[in-house]
Design a protein around this motif. Structure first.
Motif, short mmCIF file in Angstrom:
data_model
loop_
_atom_site.label_atom_id
_atom_site.label_comp_id
_atom_site.label_asym_id
_atom_site.label_seq_id
_atom_site.Cartn_x
_atom_site.Cartn_y
_atom_site.Cartn_z
N LEU A 1 -8.03 1.10 2.13
CA LEU A 1 -7.59 -0.19 2.30
C LEU A 1 -7.03 -0.45 3.76
O LEU A 1 -6.92 -1.80 4.32
CB LEU A 1 -6.33 -0.31 1.40
N THR B 1 -6.13 4.69 -0.36
CA THR B 1 -5.12 4.06 0.72
C THR B 1 -5.70 4.12 2.17
O THR B 1 -5.74 3.13 2.84
CB THR B 1 -4.11 5.18 0.71
N ILE C 1 0.80 -1.22 0.01
CA ILE C 1 0.02 0.07 0.08
C ILE C 1 0.82 1.45 0.13
O ILE C 1 0.62 2.35 -0.80
CB ILE C 1 -1.03 -0.09 1.06
#
Length: 99
Positions: free
Chosen positions: A55, A52, A38
């Motif tokens: 996630l 981001t 990530i």
């Protein structure tokens, strides 16, 4: 593979128990594989800020519930799991036997 899927299947189950192996496999998977991927994708601007964040939240919730279930098995109080580093120390304890 089942240790990576079970935390997502039990995301709302905080009353169950999690094994030591289940906790550490998911932790290592998240810290050493998912977070760097990530971060790398974010650094290359492949992912936006919102993706981001989404996630990270998608993996944070199963980790917290997995930690709480791990502390259920060790018979510790659940609130210290929210303190960084303390959570890893407490999760490393072996399960306590019912006497």
């Amino acid at each position: 593979m089942k240790y990576l899927i079970q935390p997502f299947q039990n995301i709302f189950n905080i009353s169950g128990k999690a094994t030591l192996k289940e906790f550490w496999v998911f932790f290592v998977f998240y810290v050493f594989l998912i977070s760097p991927v990530i971060g790398f994708a974010r650094g290359l601007d492949l992912l936006g800020d919102n993706i981001t964040l989404a996630l990270r939240i998608v993996f944070l919730f199963p980790f917290i519930t997995l930690g709480v279930r791990r502390l259920n098995e060790t018979k510790f109080n659940k609130w210290p799991f929210l303190i960084p580093i303390v959570n890893l120390v407490l999760a490393a304890f072996p399960p306590k036997e019912n006497i």
